[in-house]
Design a protein around this motif. Structure first.
Motif, PDB file in Angstrom:
ATOM      1  N   ARG A  45       0.817  -1.220   0.000  1.00  0.00           N
ATOM      2  CA  ARG A  45       0.000   0.000   0.000  1.00  0.00           C
ATOM      3  C   ARG A  45       0.847   1.264   0.000  1.00  0.00           C
ATOM      4  NH1 ARG A  45      -5.096   0.027   3.922  1.00  0.00           N
ATOM      5  NH2 ARG A  45      -5.279   1.969   2.743  1.00  0.00           N
ATOM      6  N   ASP A  46       2.105   1.153   0.362  1.00  0.00           N
ATOM      7  CA  ASP A  46       2.993   2.318   0.376  1.00  0.00           C
ATOM      8  C   ASP A  46       3.773   2.472  -0.917  1.00  0.00           C
ATOM      9  OD1 ASP A  46       2.261   2.953   3.004  1.00  0.00           O
ATOM     10  OD2 ASP A  46       3.714   1.514   3.813  1.00  0.00           O
ATOM     11  N   GLY A  47       3.536   1.593  -1.874  1.00  0.00           N
ATOM     12  CA  GLY A  47       4.234   1.704  -3.145  1.00  0.00           C
ATOM     13  C   GLY A  47       5.580   1.022  -3.175  1.00  0.00           C
ATOM     14  N   VAL A  48       5.891   0.181  -2.189  1.00  0.00           N
ATOM     15  CA  VAL A  48       7.161  -0.546  -2.164  1.00  0.00           C
ATOM     16  C   VAL A  48       7.013  -1.816  -3.002  1.00  0.00           C
ATOM     17  CG1 VAL A  48       8.860  -1.707  -0.713  1.00  0.00           C
ATOM     18  CG2 VAL A  48       7.746   0.386   0.088  1.00  0.00           C
ATOM     19  N   ILE A  49       7.924  -2.010  -3.932  1.00  0.00           N
ATOM     20  CA  ILE A  49       7.828  -3.115  -4.889  1.00  0.00           C
ATOM     21  C   ILE A  49       8.030  -4.455  -4.186  1.00  0.00           C
ATOM     22  CG2 ILE A  49       8.876  -4.153  -6.940  1.00  0.00           C
ATOM     23  CD1 ILE A  49       9.640  -1.331  -7.828  1.00  0.00           C
ATOM     24  N   THR A  50       7.097  -5.377  -4.405  1.00  0.00           N
ATOM     25  CA  THR A  50       7.224  -6.733  -3.883  1.00  0.00           C
ATOM     26  C   THR A  50       7.594  -7.724  -4.991  1.00  0.00           C
ATOM     27  OG1 THR A  50       4.832  -7.069  -4.146  1.00  0.00           O
ATOM     28  CG2 THR A  50       5.623  -6.306  -1.988  1.00  0.00           C
ATOM     29  N   SER A  51       7.168  -7.442  -6.226  1.00  0.00           N
ATOM     30  CA  SER A  51       7.549  -8.293  -7.354  1.00  0.00           C
ATOM     31  C   SER A  51       7.361  -7.507  -8.644  1.00  0.00           C
ATOM     32  CB  SER A  51       6.710  -9.588  -7.386  1.00  0.00           C
ATOM     33  OG  SER A  51       5.336  -9.280  -7.538  1.00  0.00           O
ATOM     34  N   ALA A  52       8.116  -7.901  -9.659  1.00  0.00           N
ATOM     35  CA  ALA A  52       8.035  -7.239 -10.963  1.00  0.00           C
ATOM     36  C   ALA A  52       8.420  -8.250 -12.030  1.00  0.00           C
ATOM     37  CB  ALA A  52       8.957  -6.022 -11.008  1.00  0.00           C
ATOM     38  N   ASN A  53       7.800  -8.129 -13.210  1.00  0.00           N
ATOM     39  CA  ASN A  53       8.079  -9.103 -14.270  1.00  0.00           C
ATOM     40  C   ASN A  53       9.269  -8.663 -15.117  1.00  0.00           C
ATOM     41  OD1 ASN A  53       6.973  -7.049 -15.723  1.00  0.00           O
ATOM     42  ND2 ASN A  53       5.518  -8.317 -16.848  1.00  0.00           N
ATOM     43  N   GLU A  54       9.624  -9.515 -16.078  1.00  0.00           N
ATOM     44  CA  GLU A  54      10.809  -9.269 -16.895  1.00  0.00           C
ATOM     45  C   GLU A  54      10.658  -8.012 -17.747  1.00  0.00           C
ATOM     46  OE1 GLU A  54      14.716 -10.344 -17.885  1.00  0.00           O
ATOM     47  OE2 GLU A  54      13.331 -11.236 -16.415  1.00  0.00           O
ATOM     48  N   ALA A  55       9.423  -7.723 -18.186  1.00  0.00           N
ATOM     49  CA  ALA A  55       9.202  -6.534 -19.015  1.00  0.00           C
ATOM     50  C   ALA A  55       9.541  -5.256 -18.246  1.00  0.00           C
ATOM     51  CB  ALA A  55       7.750  -6.494 -19.496  1.00  0.00           C
ATOM     52  N   PHE A  56       9.211  -5.209 -16.960  1.00  0.00           N
ATOM     53  CA  PHE A  56       9.560  -4.025 -16.164  1.00  0.00           C
ATOM     54  C   PHE A  56      11.071  -3.933 -15.964  1.00  0.00           C
ATOM     55  CE2 PHE A  56      10.492  -2.036 -12.056  1.00  0.00           C
ATOM     56  CZ  PHE A  56       9.920  -0.777 -12.262  1.00  0.00           C
ATOM     57  N   LEU A  57      11.722  -5.073 -15.746  1.00  0.00           N
ATOM     58  CA  LEU A  57      13.173  -5.065 -15.583  1.00  0.00           C
ATOM     59  C   LEU A  57      13.851  -4.536 -16.847  1.00  0.00           C
ATOM     60  CD1 LEU A  57      13.755  -8.491 -13.777  1.00  0.00           C
ATOM     61  CD2 LEU A  57      13.286  -6.254 -12.773  1.00  0.00           C
ATOM     62  N   ASN A  58      13.338  -4.901 -18.020  1.00  0.00           N
ATOM     63  CA  ASN A  58      13.891  -4.386 -19.268  1.00  0.00           C
ATOM     64  C   ASN A  58      13.627  -2.889 -19.418  1.00  0.00           C
ATOM     65  OD1 ASN A  58      14.777  -6.938 -20.013  1.00  0.00           O
ATOM     66  ND2 ASN A  58      12.876  -7.443 -21.067  1.00  0.00           N
TER      67      ASN A  58
END
Length: 472
Positions: free
Chosen positions: A294-307
């Protein structure tokens, strides 16, 4: 001191010592010196001036030394006095425990020396309290070690019982060497060898078609990846197809892998097609998908975001704020989070993603608030809009309704007035949209529009928008 005394000293005899300095020498040579008569009466007490642990013992003089000894120390002293009385002078030292009205107690090691024809004895003592304290510390340390050893044995027993009782096949592998450190009977059965033969064996060599270190690297990569998947391998001895699910952890400074083995034939096939499809979309989709708290802290992200953000691995993004990757930082993040949590979702929000190396990419973001769980989360779908912006730049599309409204002004106003009025309408709409997106936070709205706060207030006053109560 005479030359005769010097000659005696060099030949091994004691030189002549003046009585005025004898007391200082004795008190300095020993921690405690006591002169007693042949019956044990204290004639004199000398304390080392550099030793402050005894306090004032002047009240001992004239008293019997037995009054200041513990019960078990009195027989030791009497035995020594009898030896001296019989003419047998013992060379051994004795340890006596002193006490004074039960207030305190301290041990002293004495050597006895006869100093006069009247039977007077000189007791030179060394304080044993430092040694006693050291012994006590050693005993305490030994007891602590014994307790730790017993606790370790208890935990080891529990671990052995648990490993032998569970039905799951489990193997502990050292992450650096790749050798098996522990294995239970169920895992040994799947691998086709006794547990004793497999202990300390190289885990990767128990499987076919695996080069040295290849399986270990795959297990470590799978263990640290966000979407950990079982690794399929064929056991070399039993010829069984196995699914290996690794979990990495650290203990006593060393990294280990807990590998759960499962027969591929017994593994339950995934029956939820929708879950598989969503997982495939998350992993291989072209749009970036980011989950945050809820505070906007990233818990997971996919490969497209990493690119998109030029991030080498998801672990480098996890735990950071999504605002770190948005051009307007917390302003963008707050607008997205506030609108999504209030309405449940936010359809399209245009901004730019800033990569780890400072590059910017125009994007459109939609946000959804998932609050039907114990720990609510936000999911952001980020689409690369740089190509769309490039197509839009040559000209701005105008709707038919907007074109008709402008055409109606032709003939009733000059071109300059028409352009001015149209600009004012567009400007007012943009300001109203920014104020609404930021929930009337004028600092954030000014930053979003690229205006100073003072310029924003001038335009709000111009269009009659100051009546709203500001949020910030």
């Amino acid at each position: 001191m005479s030359t005769r005394g010097t000659r005696y000293w060099s030949s091994g005899s004691i030189p002549l010592i003046g009585p005025d300095v004898l007391g200082d020498i004795i008190s300095t040579a020993a921690d405690l010196a006591i002169v007693v008569s042949d019956v044990g009466q204290i004639l004199s007490v000398l304390i080392n001036p550099t030793h402050s642990g005894f306090g004032d013992l002047d009240h001992w003089e004239g008293r019997n030394i037995r009054d200041f000894l513990t019960r078990e120390s009195v027989p030791k002293l009497e035995a020594q006095l009898r030896d001296f009385a019989s003419g047998d002078m013992p060379a051994r030292a004795m340890e006596l425990n002193h006490t004074d009205r039960g207030d305190w107690e301290f041990p002293v090691r004495y050597t006895l020396h006869q100093i006069g024809p009247d039977g007077a004895l000189l007791m030179l003592g060394r304080d044993l309290r430092p040694i006693a304290e050291m012994q006590e510390q050693l005993v305490s340390a030994q007891m602590a070690l014994e307790r730790d050893y017993e606790a370790q044995r208890e935990y080891d027993t529990r671990f052995r019982v648990l490993m032998d009782s569970v039905r799951d096949a489990a193997v502990f592998v050292a992450a650096d060497s790749g050798r098996v450190t522990d294995i239970n009977a169920a895992a040994a059965s799947l691998l086709g060898a006794p547990a004793g033969d497999l202990t300390n064996a190289v885990f990767g060599q128990e499987f076919e078609s695996r080069r040295k270190g290849e399986l270990l690297d795959s297990l470590k990569s799978s263990a640290i990846s966000e979407m950990s998947k079982p690794i399929e391998a064929v056991a070399r001895r039993s010829r069984k197809r196995l699914m290996i699910t690794p979990k990495i952890f650290r203990a006593a400074g060393e990294r280990y892998l807990l590998c759960r083995l499962e027969s591929a034939e017994d593994a339950e096939p995934a029956s939820d097609v929708l879950t598989e499809n969503l997982n495939g979309l998350y992993q291989e989709g072209i749009d970036a998908i980011v989950f945050t708290d809820r505070d906007g802290v990233i818990t997971s992200a996919n490969e497209a975001f990493l690119n998109l953000a030029d991030i080498a691995h998801v672990t480098l993004a996890r735990g950071r704020s999504l605002a770190d990757f948005l051009s307007r930082g917390t302003v963008d993040s707050k607008v997205l989070i506030d609108n999504a949590t209030r309405a449940g979702q936010m359809s399209v929000y245009a901004t730019k993603v800033v990569s780890e190396f400072g590059g910017e990419t125009s994007v459109e973001i939609s946000a959804t608030y998932l609050n039907d769980r114990a720990n609510p989360a936000l999911v952001f779908v980020i689409r690369d809009a740089s190509r769309v912006d490039a197509l839009r730049r040559p000209g701005i599309g105008v709707s038919d309704e907007g074109m008709r409204s402008v055409m109606e002004l032709v003939g009733s106003a000059t071109l300059k007035d028409i352009v001015s009025d149209t600009t004012d309408v567009v400007e007012k709409m943009c300001i109203e949209t920014a104020v609404e997106l930021t929930r009337n936070n004028r600092v954030a709205a000014a930053e979003m529009l690229g205006l100073s706060r003072q310029s924003l207030y001038v335009k709000l006053r111009k269009y009659g928008l100051l009546s709203k109560d500001p949020k910030g």
